[in-house]
Design an enzyme around this catalytic site. Structure first.
Site, PDB file in Angstrom:
ATOM      1  CE1 TYR A  94      -0.316  -1.094  11.924  1.00 51.19           C
ATOM      2  CE2 TYR A  94      -0.907  -2.798  10.344  1.00 51.19           C
ATOM      3  CZ  TYR A  94      -0.119  -2.355  11.399  1.00 51.19           C
ATOM      4  OH  TYR A  94       0.848  -3.173  11.924  1.00 51.19           O
ATOM      5  CE1 TYR A 101      -3.773  -2.428   0.781  1.00 53.94           C
ATOM      6  CE2 TYR A 101      -2.237  -3.358   2.358  1.00 53.94           C
ATOM      7  CZ  TYR A 101      -3.399  -3.449   1.637  1.00 53.94           C
ATOM      8  OH  TYR A 101      -4.202  -4.560   1.763  1.00 53.94           O
ATOM      9  CG  ASP A 153      -1.622   3.363   3.939  1.00 54.92           C
ATOM     10  OD1 ASP A 153      -2.260   2.646   3.157  1.00 54.92           O
ATOM     11  OD2 ASP A 153      -1.129   2.935   4.993  1.00 54.92           O
ATOM     12  CG  HIS A 172       3.002  -5.556   8.118  1.00 52.95           C
ATOM     13  ND1 HIS A 172       2.538  -6.501   9.005  1.00 52.95           N
ATOM     14  CD2 HIS A 172       2.778  -4.358   8.703  1.00 52.95           C
ATOM     15  CE1 HIS A 172       2.057  -5.915  10.083  1.00 52.95           C
ATOM     16  NE2 HIS A 172       2.196  -4.604   9.934  1.00 52.95           N
TER      17      HIS A 172
END
Length: 733
Positions: free
Chosen positions: A464, A374, A376, A521
């Protein structure tokens, strides 16, 4: 087929995203002593001593404070500073002007992906003084019309629209909230998807889905704006993230909402149970055992010591800066200046600082996971994902709240309430101290408390949560801290215990609970820091700490350390990969401004959160995230270079990144320069992260180095008992 209940979560998501929320004002007294009170919850009695230390600071005007009893009047807001964000009136005008423009009149379907202030040229802003007329207000717009991306400006004084030819060859704009929400509905129109859900033993009314950016992995993904959708079961828990329908992935055309492909590689993997996944306080058992800490609150009987003028100009102690919410960056801190108490002059430190990009690659190369890499900010919008802060828990009772005013995909403005908070923090830390040893015969003990000012925002990017703090200290230091919390993105598995795992089988993570793997991650948060140390023309100095061997007979010592200063001439000289056993300090100096004894004034970057990307540089995600190849970069100021992953990140190939710009190796000595710093986290999940993660934080500092003539807080007063509020404990009530 029963599908209406499915929309209960989606409609809730839309309501949050488009809520025209409100915050309110009341007025607090002038600044006073800040005190931490620990009062029993059943006895909130706080009294102030009659005698107060008479502050020598000038009395500040009353500060607007956010509350829940009065509404902010955004509809009548007007800009008062060249960097103030667009107002509701201005958003409405942009929408009206564009609706009559040929580009949009001829489009059957268009969307505004970004509408923000086109900030005036830096040179003009630096010369502007309060009370002078504002420069022409111009909106910068990124839009898609008839399947084509456009970058435009809208002059709000002349109504002129200028279409710029700046769209890169690949990539798409940040998704709108409408893009994301509609993508989660689209699979329900596909019979194969619905059939697969039922075959996996999940009731359609319990399904909820997430829109997942797919990165870029080859030509088959070009020329279409694509997104992947994966789904979860909400049955018996609010924490649906812990109940993935593993292996089920829908490839979707984001423009047409056509389901391109349905892939299901996880039919043998059960849906994890809902047991012990709910994180809500109301759902926890044995609540009486969780309340072992008495409530703590910050109390300021004289009111806060900061003021916010004209909604965006923050003044506190010796600091002054402009603050505004932003759809992509979250918050922007501009024109940061610190007052030199020797001269009384406000001195420039930083022209602008903000979160430029967040890169979050997951370390699972399998079919349903390889694409989870990602960006973000550039894909989802870091500010778009900012949720209203929770008073007393996200921010203390003494906080002031600032709303974000943004435009939806159709250009209609909306208010994101309580998006940013500002508060003074005292945690018992010490500003400076010294006590003399008895052997000197001097009875000296001098200690000063440390009080800081914090600017905070929190973004919930699906599972998240990120907490970003800009913390200002009276000694001139700025600390930028990122906290990671929220919920892990987990993978379903057939395993219930590690004794079922054979040999060295790679789980790509940690077995957290029965049938649940937390996948390894990384998180990389890259900050844009336009440093202006006593002016715009600065230099970057790598102060390398070297071991020096002594000559035979020179000293009983064999070695010592020395500092070797190397001024970066070009960009490649300033590309820094941190090394534990080859340490350096990293200074930004103004070579034309010297202290009384001849040192160039400066600030230094003090690294923290130093995890570095270990991915192959030719790996497609790392090509797009190449701005993480170094922890520090320095580039010449260029107003078109603000987003480390490029202007159009979504499905980009990585040809418009900080790494590409810096390859030009432009001169940076005694120039207007921008420093880029990346905070890095490696995350190997553990059971303590289940079902929700305790916050993990890291930070880096911008610290004065020879900027002041001496300790700038030398004259700070200590606290005395008579100056502080008194909290009466429960047993004395």
């Amino acid at each position: 087929m029963e599908s209406k209940p499915f929309f209960r979560f989606l409609f809730f998501f839309i309501a949050i995203a488009f809520l025209f929320a409100w915050t309110h004002l009341h007025y607090a007294p002038s600044p006073g002593v800040i005190t931490l009170l620990d009062c029993a919850s059943n006895s909130p009695w706080c009294t102030s001593s009659k005698n107060r230390l008479q502050s020598k600071q000038p009395t500040l005007t009353k500060t607007p404070r956010a509350s829940t009893s009065q509404r902010r009047h955004h509809e009548s807001a007007v800009p008062r500073h060249p960097l103030d964000p667009l107002t509701i009136q201005e958003f409405n005008k942009v929408r009206k002007i564009l609706s009559s423009h040929a580009l949009f009149k001829s489009s059957n379907n268009y969307a505004l992906h970004s509408v923000v202030l086109e900030e005036p040229n830096k040179e003009l802003v630096l010369k502007w003084k309060k009370g002078q007329p504002l420069f022409p207000r111009i909106a910068s717009v990124i839009a898609r019309a008839n399947g084509v991306s456009h970058v435009l400006t809208v002059n709000l004084e002349t109504d002129e629209v200028t279409v710029l030819n700046t769209a890169p060859p690949t990539g798409y704009p940040t998704m709108t909230v409408e893009d994301m929400t509609s993508a989660t509905w689209a699979p329900l129109s596909n019979a194969k998807f619905n059939r697969t859900i039922i075959e996996r033993g999940v009731n359609l009314k319990d399904v909820t889905c997430l829109p997942i950016s797919l990165g870029w992995f080859g030509k088959k993904e070009e020329n279409r704006r694509l997104i992947k959708v994966q789904c979860y079961s909400m049955e018996d828990t609010a924490n649906f993230y812990m109940r993935p329908i593993e292996g089920l992935t829908v490839l979707l055309d984001m423009d047409t909402k056509e389901v391109v492909e349905v892939s299901d590689t996880g039919r043998s993997i059960p849906i994890p149970k809902a047991t012990n996944t709910d994180y809500r306080f109301s759902e926890q058992k044995l609540q009486q055992d969780l309340n072992s800490i008495n409530p703590i609150s910050i109390e300021q009987p004289k009111g806060p010591s900061f003021v916010i003028e004209d909604e965006h100009l923050v003044k506190w102690a010796n600091w002054e800066f402009h603050l505004k919410p932003d759809t992509r960056a979250g918050v922007m801190v501009s024109r940061a200046k610190v007052r030199d108490l020797e001269s009384g002059v406000l001195r420039d430190v930083m022209y602008k600082g903000f979160t430029s990009e967040l890169f979050v690659p997951y370390m699972d190369p399998t079919d349903a996971w390889y694409f989870k890499t990602y960006m973000d900010a550039g894909e989802y919008g870091f500010g778009l994902q900012a949720m209203p802060l929770d008073p007393l828990n996200d921010c203390p009772r003494n906080a002031y709240y600032m709303d974000g005013v943004f435009a939806a995909g159709d250009g209609v403005p909306y208010v994101r309430s309580n998006m940013v908070c500002v508060f003074e923090r005292y945690t018992g830390d010490i500003g400076w101290r010294h006590a003399e040893s008895p052997i000197t015969g001097m009875e000296i003990k001098e200690v000063r408390p440390k009080v800081t000012l914090v600017v905070r925002m929190a973004a919930s990017v699906a599972n998240y949560d990120y907490i970003v703090d800009w913390e200002f200290q009276t000694d001139g230091l700025i600390r930028i801290k990122v906290g990671l919390s929220g919920i892990l993105m987990v993978k379903g598995t057939a395993y219930e215990n590690m004794n079922q795992v054979e040999g060295q089988e790679n789980l790509f993570g940690t077995l957290l609970s029965e049938n649940v793997i937390g996948v390894i991650h990384d998180h990389y948060i890259t900050f844009y820091l336009d440093m202006d140390i006593d002016g715009s023309d600065n230099s970057f100095v790598n102060v390398n700490i070297k071991r020096q061997e002594t000559s035979p007979g020179e000293s009983p010592r064999k070695s010592y350390l020395k500092a070797v200063r190397n001024v970066a001439r070009t960009e490649k000289d300033a590309q820094i990969q941190l090394k534990l056993y080859d340490p350096s300090e990293f200074h930004v100096i103004n070579p034309t401004k010297k202290t009384r004894v001849g040192n160039p004034v400066g600030y230094k970057v003090v690294p923290g959160g130093t995890a570095a990307s270990l991915l192959d540089h030719e790996d497609p995600p790392q090509k797009r995230g190449a701005f993480t190849n170094n922890q520090i970069w320095v580039t010449p100021y260029n107003r078109s270079e603000q987003w480390a992953g490029g202007l159009f990140v979504y499905q980009s190939h990585g040809e418009d990144t900080l790494d590409v710009w810096s390859e030009r190796d432009r001169p940076i000595e005694n120039k207007d320069i921008v420093v880029w710093y990346t905070l890095g986290f490696h995350h190997i999940p553990c059971q303590e992260d289940f079902p929700i993660m305790p916050t993990v934080s890291s930070s880096f500092d911008l610290k004065p180095v020879n900027f002041f003539e001496s300790n700038p807080i030398l004259r700070a007063p200590p606290y005395f008992e008579k100056d502080l509020p008194v909290c009466r404990p429960a047993y004395s009530a």
